[in-house]
Design a protein around this motif. Structure first.
Motif, PDB file in Angstrom:
ATOM      1  N   GLY A  34      25.069  -3.666   6.373  1.00 49.60           N
ATOM      2  CA  GLY A  34      26.282  -3.542   7.382  1.00 49.60           C
ATOM      3  C   GLY A  34      25.946  -2.963   8.623  1.00 49.60           C
ATOM      4  N   HIS A  88      24.994 -10.238  -0.620  1.00 50.24           N
ATOM      5  CA  HIS A  88      26.247 -10.102   0.317  1.00 50.24           C
ATOM      6  C   HIS A  88      25.780 -10.623   1.487  1.00 50.24           C
ATOM      7  N   GLY A 110      30.413 -11.407   4.925  1.00 49.25           N
ATOM      8  CA  GLY A 110      31.382 -10.259   4.845  1.00 49.25           C
ATOM      9  C   GLY A 110      31.149  -9.299   6.231  1.00 49.25           C
ATOM     10  N   SER A 111      32.081  -8.573   6.294  1.00 52.15           N
ATOM     11  CA  SER A 111      31.909  -7.704   7.729  1.00 52.15           C
ATOM     12  C   SER A 111      31.055  -6.516   7.274  1.00 52.15           C
ATOM     13  N   ARG A 160      31.010   0.155   3.093  1.00 48.16           N
ATOM     14  CA  ARG A 160      31.994   0.698   2.244  1.00 48.16           C
ATOM     15  C   ARG A 160      31.518   0.635   0.909  1.00 48.16           C
ATOM     16  N   ARG A 161      30.963  -0.656   0.689  1.00 44.33           N
ATOM     17  CA  ARG A 161      30.486  -0.911  -0.881  1.00 44.33           C
ATOM     18  C   ARG A 161      29.093  -0.061  -1.002  1.00 44.33           C
ATOM     19  N   ASN A 210      37.537   4.319   5.439  1.00 41.60           N
ATOM     20  CA  ASN A 210      38.827   3.978   4.858  1.00 41.60           C
ATOM     21  C   ASN A 210      39.912   4.073   5.706  1.00 41.60           C
ATOM     22  N   SER A 267      32.786  -3.504   5.612  1.00 40.10           N
ATOM     23  CA  SER A 267      33.194  -3.752   4.112  1.00 40.10           C
ATOM     24  C   SER A 267      31.692  -3.390   3.637  1.00 40.10           C
ATOM     25  N   GLY A 285      38.300   2.186   9.406  1.00 37.45           N
ATOM     26  CA  GLY A 285      37.447   0.860   9.152  1.00 37.45           C
ATOM     27  C   GLY A 285      37.876  -0.162  10.417  1.00 37.45           C
ATOM     28  N   THR A 286      39.140  -0.343  10.466  1.00 36.00           N
ATOM     29  CA  THR A 286      39.545  -1.561  11.214  1.00 36.00           C
ATOM     30  C   THR A 286      38.808  -1.055  12.909  1.00 36.00           C
TER      31      THR A 286
END
Length: 397
Positions: free
Chosen positions: A316, A264, A267-268, A274-275, A384, A271, A387-388
């Protein structure tokens, strides 16, 4: 900075950081041998784990910003000198009390080195340096824990041989520093910086708070698996297996974390967080099940999945906060992140070590894992929902 110089710094600082963090895990596979040969009790083994974490935290609080003032190289040389003292202590230790003294020195050295080396890597290349400093703990702990376990099984003097090798490696590391240029200029305030504090740059504080729940959850998980993991694995393996099994636990967790990070690279940060939470939620129940059905393969599978969650969360988190610090703020930011991480890594696991004596290992592990599952679920829910909002501050600088 010319690309060849930049590459040299990245390589040499990476090797030294690899040695420091790998050495911290090299002792984990030896705990079962300390128990068997020295009759060291579980609380004493937990004390060896805890004193390392405590002195590391104190070093981060007091010395975390020192290299921002004195330069990276002098601070790393100081850390290497203390680390060599710790390795020599381990190499002659004849009791768990002597190991605990060595662990205190090792924690001090690792705390001093970690922030300076992480900052030096980011001086050379902000994005790549942050990525490397996040990945090295996983690879180094996996490699040196497994290597230590193999030496304990097949080499002479199983309780000491690995530390002879690490002592020599640290001497070589000190020599390598002579060919690395300094990456920051000296600035006043070195003595004032020794006052215990966590100096997180103002621009990074909001982001640090947002990554805190996920970071606390996965580092508390790592603390469980690296302190009680070998003992848990022995129960899941019908109480058989020694140093090699203990080294395998660390290697499985940290290798999974490293593989997840490598897989990974894009990717942000949100994200990846979250994963990581999803992986922890998938892996931890298997760790619990393995204890109750007594299955070593199930334990290792659960530990590997949860380890992947650790790697994704660290990746992350660093991706969110690293771009928010200027050059003379990087060691302070690295120290702040590691203080938070190692508090989560050490304090819950230390409490669990005492709880084992009161309610037993299985029951302690049940409670510990359930708490982590709840915290991870809350983290995932928050990501969730918000997140933004979490991403925007990191992109605005």
């Amino acid at each position: 900075m010319p690309p060849p110089i930049r590459t040299k710094i990245l390589w040499i600082y990476s090797v030294i950081l690899f040695l420091f963090l790998g050495a911290s895990a090299a002792i984990t596979p030896l705990y079962p041998l300390y128990h068997e040969q020295w009759q060291a009790t579980l609380p004493m083994l937990q004390a060896a784990f805890a004193v390392y974490a405590l002195t590391l935290l104190l070093a981060l609080l007091c010395f975390g910003s020192l290299s921002d003032h004195l330069g990276r190289r002098p601070v790393v040389w100081l850390a290497i000198a203390i680390e060599i003292s710790a390795m020599l202590q381990f190499s002659i230790a004849g009791s768990i009390a002597e190991v605990i003294r060595g662990r205190a020195l090792q924690g001090l050295a690792t705390g001093i080195a970690t922030s300076a080396l992480s900052a030096g890597l980011q001086d050379a290349h902000r994005e790549r340096g942050g990525l490397i400093s996040g990945m090295i703990p996983m690879g180094s702990m996996a490699a040196l824990a497994l290597g230590s376990a193999l030496l304990a099984k097949f080499a002479p003097q199983p309780l000491h041989f690995v530390f002879y090798i690490l002592t020599a490696a640290m001497i070589i590391a000190a020599c390598l520093l002579f060919i690395v240029p300094e990456t920051v200029s000296r600035i006043p305030g070195a003595l004032v910086s020794l006052w215990p504090r966590v100096h997180v740059p103002h621009a990074a504080r909001a982001a640090m708070w947002r990554i805190a729940p996920a970071s606390v959850a996965v580092w508390a998980l790592a603390g469980l698996l690296l302190s009680l993991g070998p003992t848990i694995a022995r129960i899941a393996n019908h109480d058989s297996g020694g140093a090699l099994l203990g080294g395998s636990v660390v290697a499985v967790v940290m290798t999974s974390a490293l593989v997840a990070m490598v897989a990974h690279l894009t990717g942000s940060g949100v994200s990846l967080l979250r994963r990581g939470a999803v992986a922890v939620l998938a892996g931890l129940p298997l760790v619990l099940i393995s204890l109750h059905v007594v299955s070593s393969p199930v334990f290792l599978l659960g530990a590997s999945i949860a380890g992947a969650g650790l790697g994704l969360t660290v990746q992350g988190s660093l991706r969110i906060i690293v771009p928010l610090a200027e050059s003379h703020e990087r060691a302070g930011l690295a120290a702040g992140y590691f203080v938070m991480s190692y508090l989560a890594f050490s304090a819950p696991a230390f409490a669990a070590g005492f709880a084992v004596n009161v309610i037993g290992l299985r029951e302690t592990t049940d409670i510990y894992v359930v708490i982590l599952l709840i915290l991870t679920t809350l983290t995932l829910r928050s990501l969730n929902q918000h997140g933004t909002a979490t991403v925007r501050p990191a992109r605005s600088h």
